[in-house]
Write an enzyme that holds these catalytic residues in place. Sequence first.
Site, PDB file in Angstrom:
ATOM      1  N   ARG A  12       0.831  -1.214   0.000  1.00 31.51           N
ATOM      2  CA  ARG A  12       0.000   0.000   0.000  1.00 31.51           C
ATOM      3  C   ARG A  12       0.869   1.270   0.000  1.00 31.51           C
ATOM      4  NH1 ARG A  12      -4.139   2.599   3.328  1.00 31.51           N
ATOM      5  NH2 ARG A  12      -3.987   4.780   2.781  1.00 31.51           N
ATOM      6  N   TYR A  65       2.265   4.070  -2.944  1.00 36.62           N
ATOM      7  CA  TYR A  65       1.678   5.377  -3.294  1.00 36.62           C
ATOM      8  C   TYR A  65       2.415   6.482  -2.541  1.00 36.62           C
ATOM      9  CZ  TYR A  65      -1.913   9.119  -3.168  1.00 36.62           C
ATOM     10  OH  TYR A  65      -2.594  10.315  -3.234  1.00 36.62           O
ATOM     11  N   ARG A 124     -13.039   5.755  -2.573  1.00 33.37           N
ATOM     12  CA  ARG A 124     -12.661   6.000  -1.185  1.00 33.37           C
ATOM     13  C   ARG A 124     -13.867   5.821  -0.261  1.00 33.37           C
ATOM     14  NH1 ARG A 124      -8.946  10.860  -3.444  1.00 33.37           N
ATOM     15  NH2 ARG A 124     -10.506  10.639  -5.074  1.00 33.37           N
ATOM     16  N   VAL A 161     -13.067  -1.356   7.931  1.00 31.80           N
ATOM     17  CA  VAL A 161     -11.844  -2.106   7.678  1.00 31.80           C
ATOM     18  C   VAL A 161     -10.988  -2.116   8.950  1.00 31.80           C
ATOM     19  CG1 VAL A 161      -9.722  -2.173   6.304  1.00 31.80           C
ATOM     20  CG2 VAL A 161     -11.895  -1.549   5.215  1.00 31.80           C
ATOM     21  N   GLY A 182     -12.093   0.081  12.292  1.00 32.67           N
ATOM     22  CA  GLY A 182     -12.625   1.451  12.158  1.00 32.67           C
ATOM     23  C   GLY A 182     -12.114   2.445  13.188  1.00 32.67           C
ATOM     24  N   ASP A 238      -2.484   0.543   7.037  1.00 29.68           N
ATOM     25  CA  ASP A 238      -3.222   1.804   7.072  1.00 29.68           C
ATOM     26  C   ASP A 238      -2.470   2.912   7.800  1.00 29.68           C
ATOM     27  OD1 ASP A 238      -5.370   3.398   6.593  1.00 29.68           O
ATOM     28  OD2 ASP A 238      -6.802   2.187   7.709  1.00 29.68           O
TER      29      ASP A 238
HETATM   30  P1  NAD Z   1      -9.179  11.796  -9.024  1.00 31.84           P
HETATM   31  O1  NAD Z   1      -8.939  10.360  -9.277  1.00 31.84           O
HETATM   32  O2  NAD Z   1     -10.596  12.238  -8.945  1.00 31.84           O
HETATM   33  O3  NAD Z   1      -8.439  12.677 -10.130  1.00 31.84           O
HETATM   34  C1  NAD Z   1      -7.320  12.263 -10.850  1.00 31.84           C
HETATM   35  C2  NAD Z   1      -7.621  12.506 -12.311  1.00 31.84           C
HETATM   36  O4  NAD Z   1      -6.473  12.130 -13.089  1.00 31.84           O
HETATM   37  C3  NAD Z   1      -8.787  11.662 -12.827  1.00 31.84           C
HETATM   38  O5  NAD Z   1      -9.789  12.458 -13.422  1.00 31.84           O
HETATM   39  C4  NAD Z   1      -8.152  10.744 -13.849  1.00 31.84           C
HETATM   40  O6  NAD Z   1      -9.002  10.440 -14.951  1.00 31.84           O
HETATM   41  C5  NAD Z   1      -6.942  11.528 -14.293  1.00 31.84           C
HETATM   42  N1  NAD Z   1      -5.949  10.662 -14.857  1.00 31.84           N
HETATM   43  C6  NAD Z   1      -5.466   9.517 -14.316  1.00 31.84           C
HETATM   44  N2  NAD Z   1      -4.577   8.959 -15.140  1.00 31.84           N
HETATM   45  C7  NAD Z   1      -4.497   9.770 -16.222  1.00 31.84           C
HETATM   46  C8  NAD Z   1      -3.735   9.708 -17.413  1.00 31.84           C
HETATM   47  N3  NAD Z   1      -2.890   8.703 -17.641  1.00 31.84           N
HETATM   48  N4  NAD Z   1      -3.885  10.711 -18.317  1.00 31.84           N
HETATM   49  C9  NAD Z   1      -4.756  11.718 -18.094  1.00 31.84           C
HETATM   50  N5  NAD Z   1      -5.495  11.826 -16.971  1.00 31.84           N
HETATM   51  C10 NAD Z   1      -5.368  10.850 -16.048  1.00 31.84           C
HETATM   52  O7  NAD Z   1      -8.410  12.167  -7.688  1.00 31.84           O
HETATM   53  P2  NAD Z   1      -8.463  13.502  -6.815  1.00 31.84           P
HETATM   54  O8  NAD Z   1      -9.023  13.152  -5.506  1.00 31.84           O
HETATM   55  O9  NAD Z   1      -9.040  14.606  -7.588  1.00 31.84           O
HETATM   56  O10 NAD Z   1      -6.906  13.738  -6.593  1.00 31.84           O
HETATM   57  C11 NAD Z   1      -6.142  14.599  -7.406  1.00 31.84           C
HETATM   58  C12 NAD Z   1      -4.691  14.620  -6.913  1.00 31.84           C
HETATM   59  O11 NAD Z   1      -4.627  14.984  -5.543  1.00 31.84           O
HETATM   60  C13 NAD Z   1      -3.976  13.274  -7.018  1.00 31.84           C
HETATM   61  O12 NAD Z   1      -2.632  13.513  -7.335  1.00 31.84           O
HETATM   62  C14 NAD Z   1      -4.089  12.700  -5.618  1.00 31.84           C
HETATM   63  O13 NAD Z   1      -3.048  11.801  -5.338  1.00 31.84           O
HETATM   64  C15 NAD Z   1      -3.976  13.963  -4.792  1.00 31.84           C
HETATM   65  N6  NAD Z   1      -4.630  13.808  -3.491  1.00 31.84           N
HETATM   66  C16 NAD Z   1      -5.982  13.926  -3.362  1.00 31.84           C
HETATM   67  C17 NAD Z   1      -6.556  13.816  -2.108  1.00 31.84           C
HETATM   68  C18 NAD Z   1      -8.011  14.014  -1.850  1.00 31.84           C
HETATM   69  O14 NAD Z   1      -8.351  14.263  -0.703  1.00 31.84           O
HETATM   70  N7  NAD Z   1      -8.899  13.939  -2.831  1.00 31.84           N
HETATM   71  C19 NAD Z   1      -5.757  13.562  -1.018  1.00 31.84           C
HETATM   72  C20 NAD Z   1      -4.394  13.413  -1.176  1.00 31.84           C
HETATM   73  C21 NAD Z   1      -3.844  13.555  -2.428  1.00 31.84           C
HETATM   74  C1  UGA Z   2      -6.629   8.356   0.842  1.00 36.86           C
HETATM   75  C2  UGA Z   2      -6.009   8.051  -0.515  1.00 36.86           C
HETATM   76  O1  UGA Z   2      -4.757   7.441  -0.382  1.00 36.86           O
HETATM   77  C3  UGA Z   2      -5.822   9.276  -1.324  1.00 36.86           C
HETATM   78  O2  UGA Z   2      -7.002   9.717  -1.882  1.00 36.86           O
HETATM   79  C4  UGA Z   2      -5.223  10.424  -0.604  1.00 36.86           C
HETATM   80  O3  UGA Z   2      -3.843  10.443  -0.813  1.00 36.86           O
HETATM   81  C5  UGA Z   2      -5.509  10.495   0.861  1.00 36.86           C
HETATM   82  O4  UGA Z   2      -5.992   9.385   1.495  1.00 36.86           O
HETATM   83  C6  UGA Z   2      -6.443  11.619   1.200  1.00 36.86           C
HETATM   84  O5  UGA Z   2      -7.600  11.593   0.747  1.00 36.86           O
HETATM   85  O6  UGA Z   2      -6.014  12.497   1.932  1.00 36.86           O
HETATM   86  P1  UGA Z   2      -7.423   6.887   2.809  1.00 36.86           P
HETATM   87  O7  UGA Z   2      -7.821   8.013   3.683  1.00 36.86           O
HETATM   88  O8  UGA Z   2      -6.899   5.700   3.512  1.00 36.86           O
HETATM   89  O9  UGA Z   2      -6.387   7.276   1.707  1.00 36.86           O
HETATM   90  O10 UGA Z   2      -8.639   6.478   1.865  1.00 36.86           O
HETATM   91  P2  UGA Z   2     -10.085   5.907   2.051  1.00 36.86           P
HETATM   92  O11 UGA Z   2     -10.260   4.867   1.016  1.00 36.86           O
HETATM   93  O12 UGA Z   2     -11.058   7.020   2.026  1.00 36.86           O
HETATM   94  O13 UGA Z   2     -10.081   5.190   3.472  1.00 36.86           O
HETATM   95  C7  UGA Z   2     -10.217   5.875   4.685  1.00 36.86           C
HETATM   96  C8  UGA Z   2     -10.302   4.844   5.798  1.00 36.86           C
HETATM   97  O14 UGA Z   2     -11.535   4.142   5.706  1.00 36.86           O
HETATM   98  C9  UGA Z   2      -9.215   3.759   5.750  1.00 36.86           C
HETATM   99  O15 UGA Z   2      -8.830   3.487   7.055  1.00 36.86           O
HETATM  100  C10 UGA Z   2      -9.919   2.554   5.155  1.00 36.86           C
HETATM  101  O16 UGA Z   2      -9.376   1.337   5.575  1.00 36.86           O
HETATM  102  C11 UGA Z   2     -11.318   2.732   5.687  1.00 36.86           C
HETATM  103  N1  UGA Z   2     -12.432   2.154   4.893  1.00 36.86           N
HETATM  104  C12 UGA Z   2     -12.494   2.344   3.544  1.00 36.86           C
HETATM  105  C13 UGA Z   2     -13.448   1.481   5.560  1.00 36.86           C
HETATM  106  O17 UGA Z   2     -13.399   1.294   6.785  1.00 36.86           O
HETATM  107  N2  UGA Z   2     -14.508   1.016   4.840  1.00 36.86           N
HETATM  108  C14 UGA Z   2     -14.618   1.189   3.496  1.00 36.86           C
HETATM  109  O18 UGA Z   2     -15.645   0.743   2.910  1.00 36.86           O
HETATM  110  C15 UGA Z   2     -13.576   1.871   2.824  1.00 36.86           C
END
Ligand code: NAD
Ligand code: UGA
Length: 356
Positions: free
Chosen positions: A159, A162, A209, A227, A230, A313
Amino acid sequence: MRILNLGAGGFIGSHLTERLLKEKHSVVAVDIHSDKIRELLNHCELTFIEGDIRHPDFQLDKLVKESDLVIDLIAHANPSIYVKSPLEVFRLNFNENLKIAEACVYHKKRLIQFSSCEVYGKTVASFFSDHLTDPEDSVFARFSEDHTNFILGPVKKHRWIYSAAKQLLERVLHAYGLEGQLNYTIIRPFNFIGPKIDYLPDENDGSPRVFSHFMEALLEQKPMKLVDGGAQRRCYTAIEDAIECTYRIIENHGGVCNCEIFNIGSPENEVSIRSLAKLMRKIYHNSYDVPNHTLPEIIEVSGDEFYGKGYEDSDRRIPDITKARTILGWEPECGLEKLLEITMKYYRDIYLENSN
Ligand code: NAD
Ligand code: UGA
């Protein structure tokens, strides 16, 4: 500005594109998908390029050259993929992202790189609690950009690929910055949620997520799965607050964000995943009085069962946002309950629309 927004069709990217257009920037948006920015596609200041950055014909160099600022959001961002396809995660999140950074170096363009709070990994308290007087003290989980050490699990818990890929990319950007070859800003998001996050699991082959899993469970009256018990905690951040902070980073008044890293998160919105499940059940019950709708049970499953072997995790992570507060004057505003209400309503409306 002419802004190249890579990953503009994703959750964060779609909200950011909307804000950039509102602020009268010209946006070149790249993504494999456009559903989440469908309503923006006819905007006169938006050019959407439906493309895969991995494709040999993708014109990264030209697009970077023609832009004033590059924002990179492209990544595999769901933990299920980290476990199922770790190499894919490394290839996209490091190799392909590195090409974007190198194009910025070559063409001398500013880069805003989305990294992750996952770089911090686990807390000391997660494996050393017997030796700590108060393992619950939030000091062990409060992560700050320029001081906190990173703690990841063993290689066989894949895991962490990433986190490791994001960390290595950050280190490369920093090294380019040290040599005066790149002006970057790194953003570490802490669990942003809001409308357009992921999708309901049934709509797609992948595994989203946690919010979407719990929402689907509520809508379909399936069990909400915790998972590994919790007890893990997250700080949920409203996408609107996150976009406001990101926009201040884009503005970069006085160059305050040059070669800097920023946490973006809501420290006040900390919740365990078990409490999140209960809170979502409560909101669902209070907001939607549906006849014959029973609230789902909450059950426990192991990480191996839910994700497959190689899952481990983050136990707890609280953003230290002193830097964003002092340098950018930013403060997150949206509380957890309101954030869940807004996001749940968005997905319930879509669900009802699709079932009619
Ligand atoms: P997301 O999956 O919704 O967005 C990522 C986008 O990238 C998607 O629309 C996907 O289609 C596009 N993509 C993936 N592979 C591609 C490719 N080969 N060519 C073109 N486009 C491609 O995720 P998000 O939540 O919007 O996250 C965006 C960024 O922020 C990521 O780098 C993620 O790691 C980071 N991030 C997000 C969170 C969060 O809270 N959502 C937390 C930590 C980090
Ligand atoms: C996420 C992802 O790695 C990325 O989107 C990002 O980098 C980051 O964290 C973020 O959003 O800041 P995580 O928070 O572990 O990681 O992602 P979730 O899939 O939302 O899981 C949150 C927690 O819920 C984890 O502990 C997971 O084990 C748990 N979970 C998930 C459950 O208990 N039940 C479910 O059905 C799914």
